[in-house]
Design a protein around this motif. Structure first.
Motif, mmCIF file in Angstrom:
data_model
loop_
_atom_site.group_PDB
_atom_site.id
_atom_site.type_symbol
_atom_site.label_atom_id
_atom_site.label_comp_id
_atom_site.label_asym_id
_atom_site.label_seq_id
_atom_site.Cartn_x
_atom_site.Cartn_y
_atom_site.Cartn_z
ATOM 1 N N TYR A 138 0.839 -1.200 0.000
ATOM 2 C CA TYR A 138 0.000 0.000 0.000
ATOM 3 C C TYR A 138 0.874 1.251 0.000
ATOM 4 C CZ TYR A 138 -3.494 3.448 1.541
ATOM 5 O OH TYR A 138 -4.317 4.545 1.638
ATOM 6 N N LEU A 139 1.905 1.244 0.879
ATOM 7 C CA LEU A 139 2.821 2.399 0.952
ATOM 8 C C LEU A 139 3.437 2.690 -0.407
ATOM 9 C CD1 LEU A 139 5.035 2.043 4.166
ATOM 10 C CD2 LEU A 139 3.571 3.973 3.534
ATOM 11 N N GLN A 140 3.878 1.603 -1.087
ATOM 12 C CA GLN A 140 4.561 1.792 -2.367
ATOM 13 C C GLN A 140 3.645 2.362 -3.448
ATOM 14 O OE1 GLN A 140 6.231 -2.082 -2.255
ATOM 15 N NE2 GLN A 140 8.330 -1.349 -1.981
ATOM 16 N N SER A 141 2.331 2.140 -3.274
ATOM 17 C CA SER A 141 1.384 2.634 -4.271
ATOM 18 C C SER A 141 1.002 4.100 -4.022
ATOM 19 C CB SER A 141 0.111 1.782 -4.244
ATOM 20 O OG SER A 141 -0.621 2.060 -3.053
ATOM 21 N N GLN A 142 1.459 4.671 -2.884
ATOM 22 C CA GLN A 142 1.077 6.044 -2.529
ATOM 23 C C GLN A 142 2.218 7.011 -2.828
ATOM 24 O OE1 GLN A 142 -2.155 6.694 -1.063
ATOM 25 N NE2 GLN A 142 -2.336 4.605 -1.859
ATOM 26 N N SER A 143 1.862 8.287 -2.984
ATOM 27 C CA SER A 143 2.926 9.284 -3.192
ATOM 28 C C SER A 143 3.460 9.750 -1.837
ATOM 29 C CB SER A 143 2.381 10.451 -4.007
ATOM 30 O OG SER A 143 1.247 10.977 -3.366
ATOM 31 N N VAL A 144 4.670 10.322 -1.852
ATOM 32 C CA VAL A 144 5.252 10.877 -0.627
ATOM 33 C C VAL A 144 5.168 12.403 -0.693
ATOM 34 C CG1 VAL A 144 6.745 8.963 -0.003
ATOM 35 C CG2 VAL A 144 7.548 10.658 -1.678
ATOM 36 N N PRO A 145 5.231 13.116 0.450
ATOM 37 C CA PRO A 145 5.255 12.582 1.810
ATOM 38 C C PRO A 145 4.001 11.780 2.158
ATOM 39 C CG PRO A 145 4.965 14.990 1.845
ATOM 40 C CD PRO A 145 5.226 14.604 0.439
ATOM 41 N N ILE A 146 4.186 10.879 3.113
ATOM 42 C CA ILE A 146 3.076 10.045 3.575
ATOM 43 C C ILE A 146 3.125 9.995 5.107
ATOM 44 C CG2 ILE A 146 4.405 7.878 3.317
ATOM 45 C CD1 ILE A 146 1.094 7.359 2.155
ATOM 46 N N VAL A 147 1.951 9.830 5.705
ATOM 47 C CA VAL A 147 1.853 9.952 7.164
ATOM 48 C C VAL A 147 1.562 8.597 7.793
ATOM 49 C CG1 VAL A 147 0.696 11.197 9.037
ATOM 50 C CG2 VAL A 147 0.937 12.278 6.787
ATOM 51 N N LEU A 148 2.343 8.241 8.836
ATOM 52 C CA LEU A 148 2.120 7.001 9.591
ATOM 53 C C LEU A 148 1.670 7.382 10.995
ATOM 54 C CD1 LEU A 148 3.549 5.660 7.244
ATOM 55 C CD2 LEU A 148 5.088 4.525 8.831
ATOM 56 N N LYS A 149 0.588 6.761 11.451
ATOM 57 C CA LYS A 149 0.088 7.108 12.786
ATOM 58 C C LYS A 149 -0.107 5.868 13.633
ATOM 59 C CE LYS A 149 -2.318 11.282 11.406
ATOM 60 N NZ LYS A 149 -3.528 12.110 11.452
#
Ligand code: AMP
Ligand code: GLY
Length: 431
Positions: A138-149
């Protein structure tokens, strides 16, 4: 009315100050309180999570209402504890039920709640140790910056904004596999990064009616121009110049009403304050997070602007009569500057003597709230935390409010004291 207030920060000093000024307030107790609350109320050495101790105290002192400052007792279920208790079940406790407190206690719960009720928020998905591989995909399919909570309460530290996929994957592994935030990161919400300018809106509700309190902007980073580590908050301004009537109307229609209706539909009892952290993205509000309490230091800027009786507000929430309450807000600007111990948010000294507190008392339109203080043997006031004081100035303009706040700040000192000198400066371009 005899009132017991739970908590020990600047938020609670501001609550105590407002409650004590009401003609409806009889005896005010604060558990455990600080040196600031001790000057206007009676501190009692009971922990905010000692529910049995609190219940016994309420019976002994004929308490008529309990007001909860911080989230921890709410997330641990103090409201349900009182409701189900034979001797104190009749006492209104201002705060949501344990289920309602999940809006802050679990990011996964609050994201799913927003999705169910069509409340605008960043797109997200939740992962656990068992679904780590899917999380990485999922992370790899998203653009950055990305938020982890981190899903659970992590003392304000559980949010990571990752600038690259590598960083995000490494952080996701640390959170899920190495329990970076303990139990709080056994679930991780991966969320789209929202670009915009942040503000907070505060709502008081008795589960059916609501009142929107003054909004505020806070300053989270330790360094000027919002640089360096995150803190509990280094300052706050209310009102927020870029939150015009049309934006606030969108917040009410798209966020506040669907949130309260959603809680009602899901049979989640919610009386108390709701703090909505928002991103203003080109004039549209998106929810970053809910908190089930007031903010600190936002409360120190918001409460001085409430003109109508504060005990009435609390009691009408607790007795489900908020529809009858007339909220009156001052048009003044409040500017709060937080004074912290040198080294905060890292390690810092405690027990340092604070000078100048008496001298600044006479300064007009400025209030010194204690966040982390204690009283020494000779009655001297000592530092007792990272955030030590929250100084609020009130004025007809932002400049005047800031001038009054900084005049008091400049009269107070202790060894290695630090504060930001740029609170409110970024808002001037919106005036
Ligand atoms: P929280 O603990 O949820 O308040 O997050 C801490 C801070 O991280 C927020 O106040 C924001 O500044 C930032 N933040 C959280 N979520 C996002 C997001 N989706 N996009 C951009 N910034 C965020
Ligand atoms: N100032 C942010 C908070 O109270 O969570």
């Amino acid at each position: 009315m005899n009132i017991l207030l739970l908590g020990s920060g600047g938020r609670e000093h501001a609550f105590a100050w407002k409650i004590a000024s009401s003609p409806r307030c009889g005896h005010l107790y604060v558990a455990p309180g600080n040196a600031g609350t001790a000057s206007i109320a009676e501190n009692v050495p009971i922990s905010v999570t000692d529910f049995e101790g609190i219940a016994v105290f309420c019976q002994e002192k004929s308490i008529d209402m309990v007001v909860v400052g911080p989230e921890e007792p709410l997330v641990k279920g103090i409201v349900d504890f009182f409701k189900n208790h034979t001797s104190v079940g009749h006492i209104p406790v201002i705060g949501p039920s344990q289920k309602g407190a999940q809006l802050e206690g679990s990011k996964d719960f609050s994201k799913k709640f927003m999705q169910r009720h069509g409340i605008p928020t960043a797109a997200s998905q939740t992962f656990t140790k068992q679904t780590l591989e899917e999380g990485i995909t999922y992370l790899q399919s998203q653009s950055v910056p990305i938020v982890l909570k981190a899903d659970g309460l992590a003392a304000g530290k559980g949010v990571l904004i990752c600038q690259s996929h590598e960083e995000a994957i490494a952080s996701l592994k640390e959170m899920l596999l190495d329990a970076k935030f303990g139990d709080a990161s056994s679930k991780v919400v991966i969320e789209q990064f929202l670009q915009g300018i942040e503000l907070s809106v505060f709502v008081a509700t008795d589960a059916t009616s609501y009142r929107i309190l003054p909004e505020a902007k806070d300053y989270k980073r330790i360094g000027e121009q919002d640089t360096g580590l995150n803190t509990g908050g280094m300052g706050a301004i209310s009102p927020v110049p870029f939150a015009d009537q049309s934006f606030l109307k969108k917040v009410e229609e798209r966020v506040v009403i669907p949130t309260i209706k959603g809680l009602e539909q899901e049979n989640i009892p919610y009386t108390g304050f709701l703090f909505i952290g928002l991103m203003n993205m080109n004039g549209d509000p998106y929810v970053i997070e809910y908190n089930v309490r007031m903010g600190d230091p936002e409360t120190e800027a918001v409460l001085p602007r409430i003109k109508s009786d504060f005990v009435d507000l609390l009691f009408s929430m607790g007795t489900l009569h908020l529809d009858e309450y007339q909220l009156e807000i001052s048009t003044e600007t409040a500017a709060t500057v937080v004074m912290v111990a040198g080294g905060y948010p890292g390690s810092y000294d405690k027990g340092l003597e604070i000078s100048g507190l008496n001298e600044v008392k006479s300064l007009e339109q400025s209030i010194v709230f204690h966040s982390g203080t204690s009283e020494g043997k000779e009655g001297e006031i000592l530092t007792n935390g990272g955030r030590v004081l929250a100084v609020t100035g009130l004025g007809n303009t932002l400049d005047q409010a800031l001038e009054r706040a900084y005049q008091s700040v400049n009269g107070i000192d202790w060894k290695d004291q630090y504060h930001r000198k740029d609170i409110g400066q970024d808002l001037k371009s919106y005036l």
